[in-house]
Design a protein around this motif. Structure first.
Motif, PDB file in Angstrom:
ATOM      1  N   TYR A 143       1.071  48.582 -64.292  1.00 40.00           N
ATOM      2  CA  TYR A 143       0.589  47.778 -63.170  1.00 40.00           C
ATOM      3  C   TYR A 143       1.003  46.318 -63.316  1.00 40.00           C
ATOM      4  O   TYR A 143       1.206  45.616 -62.317  1.00 40.00           O
ATOM      5  N   ASP A 197      -4.545  51.977 -70.489  1.00 43.12           N
ATOM      6  CA  ASP A 197      -3.373  52.851 -70.512  1.00 43.12           C
ATOM      7  C   ASP A 197      -2.370  52.518 -69.401  1.00 43.12           C
ATOM      8  O   ASP A 197      -1.161  52.716 -69.567  1.00 43.12           O
ATOM      9  N   SER A 198      -2.860  52.051 -68.260  1.00 43.65           N
ATOM     10  CA  SER A 198      -1.975  51.765 -67.132  1.00 43.65           C
ATOM     11  C   SER A 198      -1.655  50.277 -66.996  1.00 43.65           C
ATOM     12  O   SER A 198      -0.960  49.867 -66.065  1.00 43.65           O
TER      13      SER A 198
END
Length: 265
Positions: free
Chosen positions: A84, A79-80
């Motif tokens: 990132y 999800d990130s």
């Protein structure tokens, strides 16, 4: 001492708040790594400060500043991943924008030339082609990390600090970008990392963070191939002649005609 990290050649232990020691299992590369990491730490704002060489219970290493935070590889998930990846690209760009006129480090063009010269398993014609390819590329004078990857990046409050500057050199930014992409698409380690399993998505986000929407892959593709040369020569020099080295050689020789393409793969 508290174990806080592990690497290819040893382990990192906290000896007091803000101070750690890296102990080497294999000391062949200790002196060179110590000198390079200390130099970059002393002369740039990007690397941890490196202090003294140490000997603890018969094991050798060096003391350095502890960078507080979490490894990027440990905080990323699917999800990130995009956020990132963009963050990583933005920080890599800031590194390459740093003024380097005061730095005295090896230049990647000179190092790569020696790797090409040592390719004893390649025909003379192919070595000449690779030398011509290298000479056709701009030299550049950016500070290159050499392994700007999530397992070497400490994340704290959306800011990244890079560890392990043992491969630091000067050269064109595309060489460092290509090395990061190379380790993402063809990892020997971290095969279960989310950035490995969703490599195309992560690379796209990383390049977006670095360039915005204006990425041109032509020069990066050429450095991807030269990084394969670097890895091949390193493995062969350490007598690792195996399936992986043969695959690298085939990749190098099979990409003569496609290096002008802007496509990544």
């Amino acid at each position: 001492m508290i174990l806080v990290g592990s690497g290819e050649f040893g382990n990192v232990f906290r000896i007091e708040p803000g101070r750690v020691v890296k102990i080497f299992d294999d000391t062949r590369f200790l002196e060179l790594e110590y000198k390079t990491c200390k130099y970059v730490g002393d002369h740039t704002p990007f690397a941890p400060k490196v202090y003294n060489l140490v000997d603890l219970r018969g094991q050798s290493g060096y003391e350095m500043e502890e960078i507080i935070g979490e490894l990027l590889i440990d905080v990323m998930d699917e999800d990130s991943l995009e956020a990132y990846g963009i963050l990583m690209g933005e920080h890599h760009r800031r590194l390459h924008d740093y003024q380097t006129d005061h730095l005295k480090l090896y230049h990647i063009h000179d190092v790569m030339k020696k790797h090409i010269e040592r390719l004893n398993n390649f025909d003379k014609e192919d070595k000449v082609w690779l030398q011509d390819l290298l000479e056709s590329l701009p030299r550049g004078n950016c500070l290159l990390h050499g392994d700007f990857m999530p397992y070497n990046l400490i994340c704290s409050n959306k800011r990244l600090r890079a560890l392990d500057w043992s491969d630091a050199m000067l050269g064109p930014s595309e060489a460092d970008i290509a090395r990061t992409i190379y380790f993402i698409i063809d990892p020997q380690d971290y095969t279960d990392a989310c950035y490995t399993m969703f490599s195309n998505k992560f690379i796209e986000a990383y390049l977006n963070g670095y360039y915005g929407n204006k990425t041109t892959m032509g020069i990066i593709r050429k450095w991807l191939l030269l990084n394969a040369v670097f890895e091949y020569d390193q493995l062969v020099s350490e007598q690792h002649n195996n399936f992986f080295t043969e695959r690298l050689k085939n990749y190098i020789l099979n990409n003569k005609e496609s290096l002008g393409s802007d496509n990544l793969f």
